[in-house]
Design an enzyme around this catalytic site. Structure first.
Site, PDB file in Angstrom:
ATOM      1  CG  PHE A  65      -1.807   1.217   1.289  1.00 15.94           C
ATOM      2  CD1 PHE A  65      -2.941   1.293   0.492  1.00 15.94           C
ATOM      3  CD2 PHE A  65      -1.505   2.295   2.117  1.00 15.94           C
ATOM      4  CE1 PHE A  65      -3.764   2.416   0.525  1.00 15.94           C
ATOM      5  CE2 PHE A  65      -2.318   3.417   2.163  1.00 15.94           C
ATOM      6  CZ  PHE A  65      -3.454   3.475   1.362  1.00 15.94           C
ATOM      7  CD  GLU A  89       9.483   4.521   0.484  1.00 15.67           C
ATOM      8  OE1 GLU A  89       9.242   5.267   1.438  1.00 15.67           O
ATOM      9  OE2 GLU A  89       9.282   4.847  -0.703  1.00 15.67           O
TER      10      GLU A  89
HETATM   11  C1  SIN Z   1       4.570   5.756   0.603  1.00 14.96           C
HETATM   12  O1  SIN Z   1       4.487   6.489  -0.381  1.00 14.96           O
HETATM   13  O2  SIN Z   1       3.762   4.820   0.773  1.00 14.96           O
HETATM   14  C2  SIN Z   1       5.647   5.938   1.629  1.00 14.96           C
HETATM   15  C3  SIN Z   1       6.166   7.322   1.771  1.00 14.96           C
HETATM   16  C4  SIN Z   1       6.861   7.861   0.560  1.00 14.96           C
HETATM   17  O3  SIN Z   1       7.695   7.160  -0.024  1.00 14.96           O
HETATM   18  O4  SIN Z   1       6.572   8.998   0.148  1.00 14.96           O
END
Ligand code: SIN
Length: 192
Positions: A24, A99
């Protein structure tokens, strides 16, 4: 917890042996899918809200001047809308690297638009990670975003893409849209 979460995430074995896993995305993962996926479906998760409370010094800022990106904060009764991707487990090598600045991969129940749900994963930057910035007034957040830029580009771009993607999906996010309005105001002041 240190900034870099790659090792912790690599040890996450909940979906070992699975041929595919739902992921998600609620931030840049909505609008920047730089990985192959088998399927992509609008979805939501319950009990969380999106907040620009995570610091970014690897993508949208620097160590000296971190940017702000989104993470999830628990809130009873809330629904957070985003995009779910069905990926093969190999994709997590790239995703964990992307991430790595404080985000942990955690299991989550994903509800698809139009019905049905699956257990999948979500990257969450918790308050105990070293890059966490936490709550601030939305105007203060907008000022920080306006002044930050990192290897992936200006921090403003991250917010603009996210707001645009949420609108396209037909979802309101008062926090994101309030910061967007402040940014527009700040930009107007600069041209005066
Ligand atoms: C996400 O987008 O689900 C995590 C946060 C990001 O990478 O901006």
């Amino acid at each position: 917890m240190s900034h870099n979460t790659i090792e912790i995430n690599r040890a996450m074995d909940r979906f070992d042996g699975h041929h595919s896993v739902w992921l998600f995305g609620y931030g840049s993962l909505i609008w920047k899918a730089d990985f192959p996926y088998l399927e992509r479906r609008p979805a939501c998760i319950a009990g969380w809200v999106r907040r620009f409370w995570q610091g970014s010094h690897d993508h949208r800022g620097t160590l000296e001047a971190p940017g702000r990106v989104v993470t999830l904060v628990p809130q009873e009764g809330a629904l957070c809308y985003g995009m779910a991707y069905l990926v093969t487990p190999e994709e997590f090598t790239h995703l964990d690297h992307r991430e790595k600045n404080g985000y942990l991969r955690l299991p989550i129940d994903i509800r698809f638009d139009g019905g049905g749900s699956e257990e999948g994963l979500v990257y969450i930057a918790r308050h105990d990670n070293a890059a966490y910035l936490g709550e601030a007034p939305e105007l203060v957040i907008a000022r920080q975003i306006a002044g930050a830029r990192g290897p992936s580009g200006p921090n403003v771009e991250y917010l603009v893409h996210l707001a645009h993607a949420l609108r396209e999906m037909g979802h309101e996010d008062e926090h994101v849209f309030a910061i967007e309005r402040h940014l527009a105001g700040l930009a107007k002041q600069q041209t005066k």
